[in-house]
Design a protein around this motif. Structure first.
Motif, PDB file in Angstrom:
ATOM      1  N   HIS A 179       3.056  74.434  47.317  1.00  0.00           N
ATOM      2  CA  HIS A 179       2.911  73.638  46.089  1.00  0.00           C
ATOM      3  C   HIS A 179       2.183  72.340  46.437  1.00  0.00           C
ATOM      4  CE1 HIS A 179       5.615  76.434  44.086  1.00  0.00           C
ATOM      5  NE2 HIS A 179       6.411  76.323  45.121  1.00  0.00           N
ATOM      6  N   TRP A 180       0.975  72.485  46.952  1.00  0.00           N
ATOM      7  CA  TRP A 180       0.216  71.323  47.410  1.00  0.00           C
ATOM      8  C   TRP A 180      -0.317  70.528  46.222  1.00  0.00           C
ATOM      9  CZ3 TRP A 180       0.537  70.201  52.410  1.00  0.00           C
ATOM     10  CH2 TRP A 180      -0.200  69.110  52.859  1.00  0.00           C
ATOM     11  N   PRO A 181      -0.092  69.203  46.209  1.00  0.00           N
ATOM     12  CA  PRO A 181      -0.584  68.392  45.089  1.00  0.00           C
ATOM     13  C   PRO A 181      -2.102  68.301  45.087  1.00  0.00           C
ATOM     14  CG  PRO A 181       0.349  66.996  46.803  1.00  0.00           C
ATOM     15  CD  PRO A 181       0.647  68.394  47.206  1.00  0.00           C
ATOM     16  N   GLU A 182      -2.670  68.136  43.893  1.00  0.00           N
ATOM     17  CA  GLU A 182      -4.131  68.045  43.791  1.00  0.00           C
ATOM     18  C   GLU A 182      -4.666  66.776  44.427  1.00  0.00           C
ATOM     19  OE1 GLU A 182      -5.675  68.620  39.908  1.00  0.00           O
ATOM     20  OE2 GLU A 182      -4.628  70.524  39.574  1.00  0.00           O
ATOM     21  N   VAL A 183      -3.903  65.704  44.314  1.00  0.00           N
ATOM     22  CA  VAL A 183      -4.358  64.428  44.869  1.00  0.00           C
ATOM     23  C   VAL A 183      -3.274  63.847  45.764  1.00  0.00           C
ATOM     24  CG1 VAL A 183      -5.139  62.097  44.363  1.00  0.00           C
ATOM     25  CG2 VAL A 183      -5.756  63.964  42.813  1.00  0.00           C
ATOM     26  N   VAL A 184      -3.597  63.611  47.022  1.00  0.00           N
ATOM     27  CA  VAL A 184      -2.690  62.940  47.943  1.00  0.00           C
ATOM     28  C   VAL A 184      -3.542  62.291  49.037  1.00  0.00           C
ATOM     29  CG1 VAL A 184      -2.344  65.060  49.283  1.00  0.00           C
ATOM     30  CG2 VAL A 184      -0.676  63.210  49.452  1.00  0.00           C
ATOM     31  N   ASP A 185      -3.229  61.066  49.382  1.00  0.00           N
ATOM     32  CA  ASP A 185      -4.010  60.296  50.349  1.00  0.00           C
ATOM     33  C   ASP A 185      -3.323  60.328  51.708  1.00  0.00           C
ATOM     34  OD1 ASP A 185      -5.718  58.597  51.635  1.00  0.00           O
ATOM     35  OD2 ASP A 185      -4.934  56.769  50.690  1.00  0.00           O
ATOM     36  N   PHE A 186      -4.007  60.899  52.705  1.00  0.00           N
ATOM     37  CA  PHE A 186      -3.447  60.987  54.049  1.00  0.00           C
ATOM     38  C   PHE A 186      -3.989  59.911  54.987  1.00  0.00           C
ATOM     39  CE2 PHE A 186      -3.660  65.358  52.379  1.00  0.00           C
ATOM     40  CZ  PHE A 186      -2.298  65.618  52.334  1.00  0.00           C
ATOM     41  N   ALA A 187      -5.003  59.181  54.544  1.00  0.00           N
ATOM     42  CA  ALA A 187      -5.666  58.223  55.429  1.00  0.00           C
ATOM     43  C   ALA A 187      -4.680  57.182  55.948  1.00  0.00           C
ATOM     44  CB  ALA A 187      -6.825  57.549  54.693  1.00  0.00           C
ATOM     45  N   GLY A 188      -4.612  57.062  57.253  1.00  0.00           N
ATOM     46  CA  GLY A 188      -3.779  56.050  57.879  1.00  0.00           C
ATOM     47  C   GLY A 188      -2.284  56.307  57.795  1.00  0.00           C
ATOM     48  N   LYS A 189      -1.884  57.490  57.343  1.00  0.00           N
ATOM     49  CA  LYS A 189      -0.463  57.788  57.163  1.00  0.00           C
ATOM     50  C   LYS A 189       0.127  58.462  58.411  1.00  0.00           C
ATOM     51  CE  LYS A 189      -0.146  56.649  52.718  1.00  0.00           C
ATOM     52  NZ  LYS A 189      -1.543  56.342  52.382  1.00  0.00           N
ATOM     53  N   ALA A 211      -5.327  61.047  59.241  1.00  0.00           N
ATOM     54  CA  ALA A 211      -4.009  60.413  59.350  1.00  0.00           C
ATOM     55  C   ALA A 211      -3.942  59.479  60.558  1.00  0.00           C
ATOM     56  CB  ALA A 211      -2.936  61.495  59.476  1.00  0.00           C
ATOM     57  N   ALA A 212      -2.981  58.554  60.503  1.00  0.00           N
ATOM     58  CA  ALA A 212      -2.751  57.699  61.661  1.00  0.00           C
ATOM     59  C   ALA A 212      -2.248  58.537  62.833  1.00  0.00           C
ATOM     60  CB  ALA A 212      -1.731  56.612  61.313  1.00  0.00           C
ATOM     61  N   HIS A 213      -1.321  59.459  62.536  1.00  0.00           N
ATOM     62  CA  HIS A 213      -0.827  60.375  63.556  1.00  0.00           C
ATOM     63  C   HIS A 213      -0.101  61.517  62.856  1.00  0.00           C
ATOM     64  CE1 HIS A 213       0.286  61.560  67.633  1.00  0.00           C
ATOM     65  NE2 HIS A 213       1.450  61.941  67.129  1.00  0.00           N
ATOM     66  N   VAL A 214      -0.196  62.720  63.441  1.00  0.00           N
ATOM     67  CA  VAL A 214       0.487  63.891  62.913  1.00  0.00           C
ATOM     68  C   VAL A 214       1.398  64.460  64.001  1.00  0.00           C
ATOM     69  CG1 VAL A 214       0.270  66.184  61.885  1.00  0.00           C
ATOM     70  CG2 VAL A 214      -1.471  64.445  61.422  1.00  0.00           C
ATOM     71  N   THR A 215       2.658  64.679  63.632  1.00  0.00           N
ATOM     72  CA  THR A 215       3.606  65.300  64.554  1.00  0.00           C
ATOM     73  C   THR A 215       4.004  66.666  64.012  1.00  0.00           C
ATOM     74  OG1 THR A 215       4.510  63.152  65.193  1.00  0.00           O
ATOM     75  CG2 THR A 215       5.834  65.086  65.708  1.00  0.00           C
ATOM     76  N   MET A 216       3.868  67.689  64.841  1.00  0.00           N
ATOM     77  CA  MET A 216       4.348  69.020  64.472  1.00  0.00           C
ATOM     78  C   MET A 216       5.756  69.163  65.042  1.00  0.00           C
ATOM     79  SD  MET A 216       2.577  72.784  64.959  1.00  0.00           S
ATOM     80  CE  MET A 216       3.234  73.308  66.548  1.00  0.00           C
TER      81      MET A 216
END
Length: 508
Positions: A179-189, A211-216
């Motif tokens: 259910h991915w939203p149409e608009v979401v800002d990942f920059a710097g998150k 993104a600032a960093h992504v952790t799996m």
């Protein structure tokens, strides 16, 4: 039964020879096979959503791509001609749409029509179908001589989400990939992706770009390996062969390579595990903790295998834009996630790539002459029909290879069955099992969580042919392409001659 009186353009016909459920990859393929091999048959596709594409229209998360090569995921009748062997979701969706448009299939699709129930009437040799208009709530009825389910095996309306403690406390954004939203800002998150399957390993490199960093965050590792984004073998075939022959050659080469890899994993698990881990050491930074983050507690192909094109996941780990945490979630907090080890992962966005929920036949309530059919009590005939259920087939692809390889074989076999009945004036086909000891286990031979959660809802497979699901393209090619449809397990009946014999018997 009351039939709808609609006859305006775009209305659902009161009766069709074949009703296809689902306008995704397999549904469009099924329609093409019907048009080509059974030109005498009328058909309609009922699609619950408002668009073609199924999975490839539903999932819109960043980086979505095929998890197997397109030379085998593409249709055999329309070989994939794109440059990339591992293609992005938009390209795959366009490929499906183009296939439907070029073959004139699109006008046969009725969107926003969900099939809710199907009752086989032995007296009339038809399926009595109940469908619902998703957009208006209107219910309608129709009949079909044959029912072909191409709706896949998972729920489109709802993904799997564990009941994590404290989810309501988190102040950031929680997203499920389904259910991915149409608009979401990942920059710097700061982003945490929960999961270690195909969706997670696809998301992490895509999100890491901004993104600032992504952790799996994973409870346990999966087997992951790098594969070329473009196939040099397919490129060679295209250079030396005509387009159609090149597509066929590329399909067979990649299908056989996938089969060889799978068989190697099952026969020599220790050696294959060692080879896979050696490959990881060449792509990850020196001293990286592969034992913790990339060494599963099970053998290769006990669960789904994850492939990453050109090692994109390993690249973002190496450059520091992404990392892996292997731990259990204690609870959500205001700032992120508290892990069982006591570590707190701070996040602005948490993506719950926690898996799918399975749904056989799209959730259709199935009855035969008014008696409910429980699919979990039935064996599967050649992985495509249910024992004791007449004139019903379903297209389910491989779990260890490309989906379309098996679906193509299934569609071709269904057309052979239909033509066999048509030329002989028969109206019914049903697979019969007379061996009570044949039952062995569930439809899929994997220990993955999403399968184990729903195994009790799925049909069973048997101990031997034709009730066993082999997950082998070569075996299925022989069983579905090179065998007679009129075998000792398939019972054909009906038609004018049989009806005349029955009437004579009653008269006497």
């Amino acid at each position: 039964m009351t039939l709808t009186a609609e006859r305006e353009p775009g209305a659902v016909a009161a009766h069709v020879d074949v009703l296809i459920v689902g306008a995704g990859l397999s549904g469009i393929g099924a329609a093409h096979y019907l048009q080509t091999a059974c030109p005498w048959a009328s058909y309609t596709i009922l699609e619950a959503r408002d668009a073609i594409g199924g999975t490839w229209d539903l999932f819109r998360y960043p980086g979505i791509r095929s998890d197997s090569d397109m030379h085998t995921l593409g249709y055999s009748f329309r070989p994939w001609d794109g440059d990339k062997s591992i293609a992005d979701g938009d390209s795959i969706l366009q490929y499906i749409k183009d296939t439907a448009a070029e073959a004139g299939i699109t006008p046969q699709i009725r969107f926003n029509h969900r099939v809710t129930a199907a009752n086989w009437s032995s007296a009339d040799s038809v399926w009595q179908i109940t469908a619902e208009r998703v957009d208006t709530g209107e219910r309608l009825q129709l009949t079909a001589g044959f029912l072909f389910s191409c709706s896949g095996y998972y729920r489109y309306d709802e993904g799997y989400l564990p009941d994590f403690a404290g989810m309501g406390d988190f102040r950031g954004i929680i997203i499920h990939p389904q259910h991915w939203p149409e608009v979401v800002d990942f920059a710097g998150k700061r982003i945490v992706v929960i999961g270690s399957g195909a969706t997670a390993v696809t998301l992490v490199p895509a999100l890491a770009r901004s993104a600032a960093h992504v952790t799996m965050l994973q409870r346990s590792p999966s087997y992951i390996a790098s594969i070329p984004e473009k196939s040099p073998v397919a490129a060679l075939f295209r250079a030396i062969l005509p387009a159609k022959a090149a597509g066929t050659a590329a399909k067979w080469f990649h299908a056989l390579m996938m089969q060889a890899f799978y068989r190697g994993c099952r026969r020599w698990p220790t050696q294959m595990r060692r080879m896979l881990l050696q490959g990881l050491r060449r792509q990850l930074p020196p001293g990286y903790d592969i034992d913790t983050h990339f060494t599963p507690p099970y053998d290769p192909w006990d669960q789904r295998f994850c492939a990453v094109p050109n090692g994109d996941l390993f690249k973002v780990i190496s450059d520091g834009s992404a990392s892996i945490a292997t731990d259990h979630i204690e609870r959500f907090t205001e700032q992120g996630l508290l892990l069982a080890s006591g570590t707190e992962l701070e996040a602005d966005i948490i993506v719950t790539a926690t898996g799918l929920q399975l749904l056989f036949l799209g959730g259709i309530t199935l009855t035969v002459d008014g008696e409910t059919v429980d699919p979990s009590t039935r064996l599967t005939y050649k992985g495509m029909m249910l024992e004791g259920v007449p004139n019903l087939a379903f297209a389910i692809g491989y779990t260890h290879a490309s989906w379309t390889l098996k679906c193509d074989l299934t569609c071709d076999y269904v057309c052979r069955v239909l033509n066999h009945m048509h030329t002989r004036g028969l109206t019914r086909c049903v697979a019969r099992n007379n061996d009570a000891s044949a039952v062995e286990g569930t439809l899929f031979g994997l220990t993955s969580g999403y399968i184990q959660r729903s195994a009790h809802l799925l049909p069973k497979q048997g101990t031997h042919y034709p009730w066993r699901v082999y997950q082998s393209y070569l075996r299925d090619y022989r069983a579905l392409k090179m065998s007679d449809v009129d075998d000792e397990y398939m019972e054909f009946s009906g038609g004018a001659r049989e009806d005349a014999r029955a009437a004579a018997s009653l008269a006497s």
